[in-house]
Every structure is written in C-alpha cells, then in structure tokens.
Design a protein around this motif. Structure first.
Motif, short mmCIF file in Angstrom:
data_model
loop_
_atom_site.label_atom_id
_atom_site.label_comp_id
_atom_site.label_asym_id
_atom_site.label_seq_id
_atom_site.Cartn_x
_atom_site.Cartn_y
_atom_site.Cartn_z
N MET A 258 37.35 57.06 29.35
CA MET A 258 37.62 55.84 30.96
C MET A 258 36.04 56.05 32.13
SD MET A 258 40.31 54.95 30.05
CE MET A 258 41.95 54.80 30.45
N VAL A 259 36.12 54.52 32.37
CA VAL A 259 35.22 54.36 33.46
C VAL A 259 36.58 53.28 34.37
CG1 VAL A 259 33.25 53.87 32.37
CG2 VAL A 259 34.62 52.39 32.21
N SER A 260 35.77 53.14 35.68
CA SER A 260 35.93 52.50 36.44
C SER A 260 35.55 50.92 36.91
CB SER A 260 36.04 53.63 38.05
OG SER A 260 36.59 52.24 39.01
N VAL A 261 36.14 49.85 36.39
CA VAL A 261 34.97 48.97 36.67
C VAL A 261 36.36 47.46 36.80
CG1 VAL A 261 35.00 47.05 35.14
CG2 VAL A 261 35.24 49.23 33.94
N THR A 262 35.45 47.22 38.02
CA THR A 262 35.14 46.91 38.89
C THR A 262 35.38 45.21 39.20
OG1 THR A 262 33.92 46.83 40.73
CG2 THR A 262 35.30 48.08 41.29
N TYR A 263 36.22 44.25 40.09
CA TYR A 263 36.60 42.49 39.95
C TYR A 263 36.58 42.07 40.83
CZ TYR A 263 36.75 44.29 34.78
OH TYR A 263 36.82 44.41 33.52
N THR A 264 35.88 40.64 41.07
CA THR A 264 36.34 39.61 42.25
C THR A 264 36.71 38.86 42.35
OG1 THR A 264 33.87 40.68 42.65
CG2 THR A 264 35.07 38.84 43.68
N CYS A 265 38.13 38.97 42.81
CA CYS A 265 39.22 37.47 43.08
C CYS A 265 38.64 35.87 42.90
CB CYS A 265 40.47 37.92 43.47
SG CYS A 265 41.51 36.82 43.66
N PRO A 266 39.02 35.27 41.87
CA PRO A 266 38.62 34.25 42.16
C PRO A 266 38.47 33.52 43.77
CG PRO A 266 39.27 34.59 40.46
CD PRO A 266 40.09 35.90 41.28
N TYR A 267 40.05 33.74 43.63
CA TYR A 267 40.46 33.31 44.85
C TYR A 267 40.22 33.12 46.02
CZ TYR A 267 43.45 31.05 41.84
OH TYR A 267 44.51 30.99 40.33
N CYS A 268 39.37 34.75 46.76
CA CYS A 268 39.56 35.49 47.39
C CYS A 268 38.61 36.28 47.99
CB CYS A 268 40.21 36.11 48.55
SG CYS A 268 41.12 37.42 48.19
N ASP A 269 37.85 36.62 46.54
CA ASP A 269 36.49 37.35 46.74
C ASP A 269 36.78 38.90 46.81
OD1 ASP A 269 34.84 35.19 45.86
OD2 ASP A 269 34.12 35.01 48.21
N ALA A 270 38.46 38.96 47.31
CA ALA A 270 38.23 40.30 47.30
C ALA A 270 38.05 41.29 46.23
CB ALA A 270 39.69 40.73 47.50
N VAL A 271 37.55 43.44 46.47
CA VAL A 271 37.32 43.43 44.61
C VAL A 271 38.62 43.71 44.21
CG1 VAL A 271 36.31 45.06 43.65
CG2 VAL A 271 34.76 43.36 45.50
N VAL A 272 38.82 44.50 43.13
CA VAL A 272 39.95 45.32 42.66
C VAL A 272 39.35 45.95 41.33
CG1 VAL A 272 41.85 42.96 43.04
CG2 VAL A 272 40.44 43.13 41.22
N GLU A 273 39.95 46.55 40.93
CA GLU A 273 39.80 48.05 40.88
C GLU A 273 40.43 48.66 39.36
OE1 GLU A 273 37.00 52.03 40.78
OE2 GLU A 273 38.34 51.27 42.64
N ILE A 274 40.07 48.48 38.19
CA ILE A 274 40.93 49.34 37.48
C ILE A 274 40.51 50.27 36.01
CG2 ILE A 274 40.46 47.16 35.33
CD1 ILE A 274 43.47 47.39 34.12
N ASP A 275 40.75 51.55 35.92
CA ASP A 275 40.01 52.72 34.99
C ASP A 275 40.39 51.90 33.82
OD1 ASP A 275 39.14 54.43 36.84
OD2 ASP A 275 40.86 55.07 36.45
N ARG A 276 39.57 51.94 32.69
CA ARG A 276 39.45 51.71 31.62
C ARG A 276 38.54 52.54 30.35
NH1 ARG A 276 36.95 46.07 31.51
NH2 ARG A 276 35.27 46.51 30.09
N PRO B 45 35.21 51.74 28.13
CA PRO B 45 34.36 51.46 28.09
C PRO B 45 34.07 50.27 27.17
CG PRO B 45 33.83 53.31 27.59
CD PRO B 45 35.00 53.57 28.01
N TYR B 46 34.46 50.98 25.94
CA TYR B 46 34.67 49.74 24.56
C TYR B 46 34.75 48.15 24.61
CZ TYR B 46 38.95 49.89 22.75
OH TYR B 46 40.41 50.28 23.14
N LEU B 47 35.78 48.24 25.59
CA LEU B 47 35.99 47.18 25.57
C LEU B 47 34.76 45.59 26.45
CD1 LEU B 47 39.69 47.28 27.22
CD2 LEU B 47 39.04 46.61 25.20
#
Length: 98
Positions: free
Chosen positions: A1-19, A21-23
């Motif tokens: 598992m790796v921790s991956v972050t994404y930026t909300c396209p509305y407010c630029d807040a960063v969210v994180e999820i563990d998943r 790495p092959y996806l």
C-alpha cells in the motif's frame, strides 16, 4: 500500500487515501464520467473504475468544502486504453472576474 494525495477541484484542499500502487490514475473531475462505477473511499475501490471522494481536507487541517469529486482510473478494452473524449482538464476556461 502507498499513500496517495489528490487535490479537490473546488477548494484545492488535499485529501489522502492508502491504496495499491498498481492502479493507474486518469483524471480528477467534478462530475462522474460516463458509465463508470465509482466506489467510496471505504469501499472496494480497487475493483471499481474510480473513487468517489467527499472533500474533508487533510487530517491535520479542517479545510475541506464537503463537495463530492471523482478520481477516474485508466480504462482498458481488449488491452488498449479507452479514449473517453475530453476531460475537465482539456476544456477551455473563461474567467472574466478581476
């Protein structure tokens, strides 16, 4: 598992999820794309076509807007990447506000 972050396209807040790495990520969009099947962040998102996020921001900051956005994985048909047309990132943006 790796921790991956994404930026909300509305407010630029960063969210994180563990998943795993092959996806392969395709895009982050405000609206769901086509006939994709999205999983919640607590669901079986590895067998879905993407993830439906609710923006709560990061764990150490209370900066989320509460809106829903979508992570889209790369889709394949007979071993080839499916071209689903233009994404949010490809569309022109016109902002006439100062």
């Amino acid at each position: 598992m790796v921790s991956v972050t994404y930026t909300c396209p509305y407010c630029d807040a960063v969210v994180e999820i563990d998943r795993d790495p092959y996806l392969r990520d395709k895009s982050v969009t405000k609206d769901p794309k086509g006939d994709r099947e999205y999983a919640s962040t607590t669901g079986d998102y590895e067998s879905a076509d993407g993830i439906e996020f609710v923006c709560i921001g990061s764990a150490d900051a209370d900066d989320g807007c509460g809106r829903t956005f979508y992570l889209n994985y790369v889709k394949y048909d007979e071993g080839r990447e499916v071209d689903e047309g233009p994404s949010l990132e490809d569309t022109p943006r016109f902002d006439f506000n100062p």
